[in-house]
Design a protein around this motif. Structure first.
Motif, mmCIF file in Angstrom:
data_model
loop_
_atom_site.group_PDB
_atom_site.id
_atom_site.type_symbol
_atom_site.label_atom_id
_atom_site.label_comp_id
_atom_site.label_asym_id
_atom_site.label_seq_id
_atom_site.Cartn_x
_atom_site.Cartn_y
_atom_site.Cartn_z
ATOM 1 N N TYR A 164 1.590 7.835 -11.441
ATOM 2 C CA TYR A 164 1.435 6.519 -12.057
ATOM 3 C C TYR A 164 0.011 6.009 -11.840
ATOM 4 C CZ TYR A 164 6.520 6.169 -12.568
ATOM 5 O OH TYR A 164 7.827 6.384 -12.920
ATOM 6 N N SER A 165 -0.542 5.366 -12.863
ATOM 7 C CA SER A 165 -1.838 4.723 -12.718
ATOM 8 C C SER A 165 -1.634 3.376 -12.033
ATOM 9 C CB SER A 165 -2.487 4.510 -14.093
ATOM 10 O OG SER A 165 -2.754 5.742 -14.730
ATOM 11 N N ILE A 166 -2.489 3.077 -11.068
ATOM 12 C CA ILE A 166 -2.379 1.816 -10.353
ATOM 13 C C ILE A 166 -3.728 1.106 -10.378
ATOM 14 C CG2 ILE A 166 -0.505 2.599 -8.862
ATOM 15 C CD1 ILE A 166 -2.542 3.008 -6.651
ATOM 16 N N PHE A 167 -3.671 -0.219 -10.298
ATOM 17 C CA PHE A 167 -4.883 -1.032 -10.395
ATOM 18 C C PHE A 167 -5.650 -1.026 -9.079
ATOM 19 C CE2 PHE A 167 -6.786 -5.419 -10.144
ATOM 20 C CZ PHE A 167 -7.834 -5.149 -11.011
ATOM 21 N N VAL A 168 -4.962 -1.295 -7.982
ATOM 22 C CA VAL A 168 -5.613 -1.291 -6.669
ATOM 23 C C VAL A 168 -5.647 0.156 -6.191
ATOM 24 C CG1 VAL A 168 -5.581 -2.212 -4.323
ATOM 25 C CG2 VAL A 168 -4.736 -3.605 -6.227
ATOM 26 N N ASP A 169 -6.716 0.864 -6.590
ATOM 27 C CA ASP A 169 -6.780 2.302 -6.377
ATOM 28 C C ASP A 169 -8.054 2.665 -5.632
ATOM 29 O OD1 ASP A 169 -6.042 4.936 -6.481
ATOM 30 O OD2 ASP A 169 -6.294 5.175 -8.639
ATOM 31 N N THR A 170 -8.055 3.873 -5.097
ATOM 32 C CA THR A 170 -9.238 4.395 -4.426
ATOM 33 C C THR A 170 -9.567 5.776 -4.962
ATOM 34 O OG1 THR A 170 -7.886 5.334 -2.645
ATOM 35 C CG2 THR A 170 -8.808 3.135 -2.289
ATOM 36 N N ARG A 204 0.829 -1.206 0.000
ATOM 37 C CA ARG A 204 0.000 0.000 0.000
ATOM 38 C C ARG A 204 0.860 1.251 0.000
ATOM 39 N NH1 ARG A 204 -4.440 0.518 -2.073
ATOM 40 N NH2 ARG A 204 -3.294 2.155 -3.117
ATOM 41 N N ASP A 205 1.939 1.249 0.785
ATOM 42 C CA ASP A 205 2.857 2.390 0.788
ATOM 43 C C ASP A 205 3.445 2.611 -0.599
ATOM 44 O OD1 ASP A 205 2.460 2.930 3.442
ATOM 45 O OD2 ASP A 205 4.348 2.086 4.147
ATOM 46 N N CYS A 206 3.852 1.523 -1.252
ATOM 47 C CA CYS A 206 4.431 1.634 -2.604
ATOM 48 C C CYS A 206 3.404 2.206 -3.572
ATOM 49 C CB CYS A 206 4.904 0.273 -3.095
ATOM 50 S SG CYS A 206 6.324 -0.421 -2.209
ATOM 51 N N ARG A 207 2.189 1.673 -3.532
ATOM 52 C CA ARG A 207 1.152 2.141 -4.459
ATOM 53 C C ARG A 207 0.816 3.609 -4.228
ATOM 54 N NH1 ARG A 207 -1.188 -3.363 -3.600
ATOM 55 N NH2 ARG A 207 -1.224 -4.395 -5.637
ATOM 56 N N ASP A 208 0.684 4.009 -2.963
ATOM 57 C CA ASP A 208 0.340 5.403 -2.673
ATOM 58 C C ASP A 208 1.421 6.347 -3.161
ATOM 59 O OD1 ASP A 208 -2.000 4.574 -1.535
ATOM 60 O OD2 ASP A 208 -1.336 4.801 0.545
ATOM 61 N N MET A 209 2.680 5.960 -2.976
ATOM 62 C CA MET A 209 3.782 6.799 -3.419
ATOM 63 C C MET A 209 3.786 6.928 -4.938
ATOM 64 S SD MET A 209 7.134 6.286 -4.719
ATOM 65 C CE MET A 209 8.630 7.274 -4.767
ATOM 66 N N LEU A 210 3.561 5.817 -5.643
ATOM 67 C CA LEU A 210 3.543 5.851 -7.105
ATOM 68 C C LEU A 210 2.354 6.651 -7.624
ATOM 69 C CD1 LEU A 210 4.586 2.160 -7.786
ATOM 70 C CD2 LEU A 210 5.976 4.210 -8.142
ATOM 71 N N ASN A 243 -10.163 -10.014 -24.177
ATOM 72 C CA ASN A 243 -9.364 -10.651 -23.142
ATOM 73 C C ASN A 243 -7.876 -10.426 -23.383
ATOM 74 O OD1 ASN A 243 -8.911 -12.124 -20.828
ATOM 75 N ND2 ASN A 243 -9.283 -14.113 -21.754
ATOM 76 N N LEU A 244 -7.432 -10.646 -24.636
ATOM 77 C CA LEU A 244 -6.027 -10.447 -24.972
ATOM 78 C C LEU A 244 -5.632 -8.978 -24.871
ATOM 79 C CD1 LEU A 244 -5.774 -12.781 -28.099
ATOM 80 C CD2 LEU A 244 -4.612 -13.138 -25.920
ATOM 81 N N PHE A 245 -6.484 -8.127 -25.445
ATOM 82 C CA PHE A 245 -6.171 -6.702 -25.525
ATOM 83 C C PHE A 245 -6.118 -6.045 -24.156
ATOM 84 C CE2 PHE A 245 -8.440 -2.508 -25.713
ATOM 85 C CZ PHE A 245 -7.331 -1.748 -26.030
ATOM 86 N N ILE A 246 -7.147 -6.281 -23.352
ATOM 87 C CA ILE A 246 -7.222 -5.616 -22.051
ATOM 88 C C ILE A 246 -6.074 -6.054 -21.143
ATOM 89 C CG2 ILE A 246 -8.507 -5.740 -19.884
ATOM 90 C CD1 ILE A 246 -9.408 -3.481 -21.517
ATOM 91 N N THR A 247 -5.763 -7.352 -21.130
ATOM 92 C CA THR A 247 -4.692 -7.792 -20.246
ATOM 93 C C THR A 247 -3.353 -7.181 -20.645
ATOM 94 O OG1 THR A 247 -4.530 -9.820 -21.584
ATOM 95 C CG2 THR A 247 -5.755 -9.955 -19.525
ATOM 96 N N LEU A 249 -0.541 -0.152 -15.935
ATOM 97 C CA LEU A 249 -0.628 -0.184 -14.476
ATOM 98 C C LEU A 249 0.621 -0.818 -13.879
ATOM 99 C CD1 LEU A 249 -4.345 -1.323 -14.190
ATOM 100 C CD2 LEU A 249 -3.449 1.007 -14.113
ATOM 101 N N ILE A 250 1.446 -0.004 -13.277
ATOM 102 C CA ILE A 250 2.743 -0.470 -12.787
ATOM 103 C C ILE A 250 2.593 -1.455 -11.641
ATOM 104 C CG2 ILE A 250 3.041 1.466 -11.175
ATOM 105 C CD1 ILE A 250 6.041 1.418 -11.946
ATOM 106 N N ASP A 251 1.557 -1.319 -10.829
ATOM 107 C CA ASP A 251 1.428 -2.249 -9.698
ATOM 108 C C ASP A 251 1.029 -3.652 -10.153
ATOM 109 O OD1 ASP A 251 -1.113 -1.258 -10.345
ATOM 110 O OD2 ASP A 251 -1.888 -1.558 -8.324
ATOM 111 N N VAL A 252 0.363 -3.772 -11.320
ATOM 112 C CA VAL A 252 0.087 -5.097 -11.866
ATOM 113 C C VAL A 252 1.384 -5.739 -12.342
ATOM 114 C CG1 VAL A 252 -1.055 -6.364 -13.731
ATOM 115 C CG2 VAL A 252 -2.294 -4.597 -12.478
ATOM 116 N N ARG A 253 2.238 -4.955 -12.978
ATOM 117 C CA ARG A 253 3.524 -5.493 -13.427
ATOM 118 C C ARG A 253 4.363 -5.957 -12.234
ATOM 119 N NH1 ARG A 253 3.544 -0.766 -16.632
ATOM 120 N NH2 ARG A 253 5.375 0.098 -15.578
ATOM 121 N N MET A 254 4.282 -5.230 -11.115
ATOM 122 C CA MET A 254 5.074 -5.578 -9.938
ATOM 123 C C MET A 254 4.435 -6.679 -9.098
ATOM 124 S SD MET A 254 6.184 -1.886 -8.424
ATOM 125 C CE MET A 254 7.355 -0.787 -9.212
#
Length: 358
Positions: free
Chosen positions: A59-65, A48-54, A138-142, A149-154
């Motif tokens: 940066y766009s993140i997947f687990v977002d609020t 969560r700290d990493c995502r909030d900082m990014l 399915n292919l395109f969106i993934t 989304l950098i947090d998905v890559r990480m």
């Protein structure tokens, strides 16, 4: 360049008169193993700290609020799809990297289409093309999500929404952290006001006197090939785990300071890991007049890495390790952390590039 080498790491921080990870099932008291007086900190707290900082960096993140509420996955996917389909240059680049997606699209819309958004809207309403649209989506969106989304890559993610059913195991995996010594809770009856939906309630502040906490983690090269995690992403992660803690200085988190980051980068042909480094680290407490004094700072303990250093040297001699990198906070003195393995210093205070305004 995508990551081609496994690595594992140890991240350590100190907590002074703070609550590193409150347990909502225990009145938000610090998470504890009460039988051993060991402080516990979840992996989700570090991420969560990493995502909030990014996110603060643009940066766009997947687990977002948004407005303190989690953004639904389907809304996130819809926004990403709109952005990519509206940008012909992005789509052409995606097709160049992924011939499979290009071929599925060509079978649906034909060659030479440039207005991807308009074409997609027409095609998805054709019931005869339902399966083809589902395959493309399915292919395109993934792929678009991995790029966007950098947090998905990480950290990976499960993408269980309509027409998107893939699950990515994150290359970066973190254990729960725990204190390397027994800790004491602050005995306090301090009452604090807590605001919830325009209402004020009262509760107690729960904190620990002092804790030196260690997380162990791994970065997997095979998972990185699936999520698209790059060497640049690894550098950003290293900085975000340090800087994310420093920027999250809320009332309950004030007093947390990152102290040390060490990482083994293995040789390209080595597919394993050393395993949880904490088993090779010994912690001793200071004693005066044959009585153990309370632990209130890093000066009251000694963390000995000698055994870990020997193990790393042995792996190096066998050719399993490419190199070791590390970072220490200036507060750390030689009497507190002893026997550290030899490492190449890296600057984890260096700024992460901001994407705001791009």
């Amino acid at each position: 360049m995508q990551i081609q080498q496994n690595s594992d790491f140890l991240f350590m921080f100190e907590a002074v008169l703070t609550n590193p990870n409150g347990d909502p099932d225990q009145e938000n008291k610090p998470r504890m193993d009460y039988e051993t007086s060991t402080l516990l900190v979840s992996d989700a707290r570090r991420k969560r700290d990493c995502r909030d900082m990014l996110k603060n960096k643009g940066y766009s993140i997947f687990v977002d609020t948004l407005a303190e509420r989690k953004v639904p996955a389907d809304k996130m996917f819809e926004a990403i799809r709109e952005r990519w389909l509206s940008d012909p240059a992005l789509m052409r680049h995606l097709f160049e990297e992924n011939p499979e997606i290009r071929n599925v699209w060509a079978a649906l819309a034909g060659e030479g289409t440039e207005n991807y958004k308009e074409a997609f809207e027409k095609l998805k309403s054709d019931k005869k093309l339902k399966q083809g649209i589902s395959d493309f989506n399915n292919l395109f969106i993934t792929e678009a999500i991995k790029h966007s989304l950098i947090d998905v890559r990480m950290f990976g993610s499960a993408m269980a929404v309509e027409n998107v059913s893939r699950t990515f195991t994150g290359p970066i995996q973190l254990t729960w952290g725990y204190s390397l010594h027994p800790v004491e809770l602050v005995q306090s009856n301090t009452i604090t006001s807590i605001m919830n939906d325009d209402n004020s309630t009262f509760g107690k502040k729960h904190k620990v006197h002092y804790a030196f906490v260690a997380h162990y983690g791994t970065i997997n090269k095979f998972s990185a090939q699936l999520t698209g995690m790059t060497e640049e992403d690894r550098d950003i992660f290293r900085k975000s785990i340090i800087q994310g803690m420093m920027t999250n200085q809320t009332d309950s988190k004030q007093g947390q300071t990152p102290m040390c980051y060490l990482e083994i980068v293995y040789s390209p042909g080595f597919d394993g890991y050393l395993g949880d480094w904490r088993r090779f680290v010994q912690t001793k407490t200071s004693e005066e007049a044959n009585e153990r004094r309370p632990i209130r700072s890093l000066n009251d303990i000694t963390v000995d890495f000698t055994e870990l250093s020997h193990v790393i040297d042995d792996l190096k001699a066998k050719g399993y390790i490419d190199h070791v990198v590390g970072w220490l906070h200036p507060f750390v003195n030689a009497r507190s952390l002893v026997g550290l393995p030899a490492y190449t210093p890296i600057d984890l205070w260096a700024s992460v590039a901001s994407l705001k305004g791009e």
